[in-house]
Design a protein around this motif. Structure first.
Motif, PDB file in Angstrom:
ATOM      1  N   GLY A 170       4.025  -1.007  14.015  1.00  0.00           N
ATOM      2  CA  GLY A 170       3.495  -1.335  15.177  1.00  0.00           C
ATOM      3  C   GLY A 170       3.390  -2.768  15.454  1.00  0.00           C
ATOM      4  O   GLY A 170       3.255  -3.399  16.385  1.00  0.00           O
ATOM      5  N   PHE A 171       3.440  -3.645  14.233  1.00  0.00           N
ATOM      6  CA  PHE A 171       3.344  -4.859  14.207  1.00  0.00           C
ATOM      7  C   PHE A 171       4.571  -5.543  13.893  1.00  0.00           C
ATOM      8  O   PHE A 171       5.083  -6.297  14.946  1.00  0.00           O
ATOM      9  N   THR A 228       9.784  -8.584  14.933  1.00  0.00           N
ATOM     10  CA  THR A 228       8.548  -7.723  15.416  1.00  0.00           C
ATOM     11  C   THR A 228       8.797  -6.256  15.887  1.00  0.00           C
ATOM     12  O   THR A 228      10.068  -5.632  15.899  1.00  0.00           O
ATOM     13  N   GLY A 229       7.662  -5.662  15.687  1.00  0.00           N
ATOM     14  CA  GLY A 229       7.822  -4.072  15.854  1.00  0.00           C
ATOM     15  C   GLY A 229       7.878  -3.927  17.480  1.00  0.00           C
ATOM     16  O   GLY A 229       7.464  -4.708  18.196  1.00  0.00           O
ATOM     17  N   ASP A 232       6.506  -5.126  23.029  1.00  0.00           N
ATOM     18  CA  ASP A 232       5.904  -4.265  24.419  1.00  0.00           C
ATOM     19  C   ASP A 232       4.898  -5.179  25.086  1.00  0.00           C
ATOM     20  O   ASP A 232       4.822  -5.098  26.064  1.00  0.00           O
ATOM     21  N   ARG A 233       3.807  -5.297  24.005  1.00  0.00           N
ATOM     22  CA  ARG A 233       2.510  -5.815  24.465  1.00  0.00           C
ATOM     23  C   ARG A 233       2.923  -7.233  25.029  1.00  0.00           C
ATOM     24  O   ARG A 233       2.164  -7.837  25.906  1.00  0.00           O
ATOM     25  N   LEU A 234       3.636  -8.031  24.233  1.00  0.00           N
ATOM     26  CA  LEU A 234       4.013  -9.383  24.615  1.00  0.00           C
ATOM     27  C   LEU A 234       4.700  -9.410  25.966  1.00  0.00           C
ATOM     28  O   LEU A 234       4.725 -10.425  26.715  1.00  0.00           O
TER      29      LEU A 234
END
Length: 94
Positions: free
Chosen positions: A47-48, A82-83, A88-90
């Motif tokens: 996830g990270f 990156t995961g 997606d969050r970024l």
């Protein structure tokens, strides 16, 4: 965020842990990631992202100040990918 800020944030969110214990935990995690990469292993945090080591071949470079050609030796450099969750969050998709 720097290491001391990370330690403080974790200590603040976990009042049952002493700050010195949080500092020891964070330092151990970083040390283990560093040791694994030094051995050439890949470190994946789901996830990270994933940390790995890439090899850059020897090459002939150029000194930008003098224009002189310079031999650059082969070297190993850290690489981070990156995961999907982090990406997606970024990009505001979560």
């Amino acid at each position: 965020m720097i290491r001391s800020e990370l330690i403080q944030k974790i200590a603040d969110e976990n009042p049952h842990l002493y700050q010195r214990d949080v500092e020891r935990i964070v330092n151990t995690v970083f040390d283990e990631v560093t040791e694994a990469m030094a051995r050439g292993d890949r470190v994946e945090l789901r996830g990270f992202g994933a940390f790995s080591v890439k090899q850059r071949d020897a090459r002939v470079g150029r000194n930008p100040r003098t224009g002189e050609t310079v031999h650059v030796e082969e070297k190993h450099v850290p690489f981070f990918k990156t995961g999907k969750l982090l990406r997606d969050r970024l990009n505001g998709k979560e």
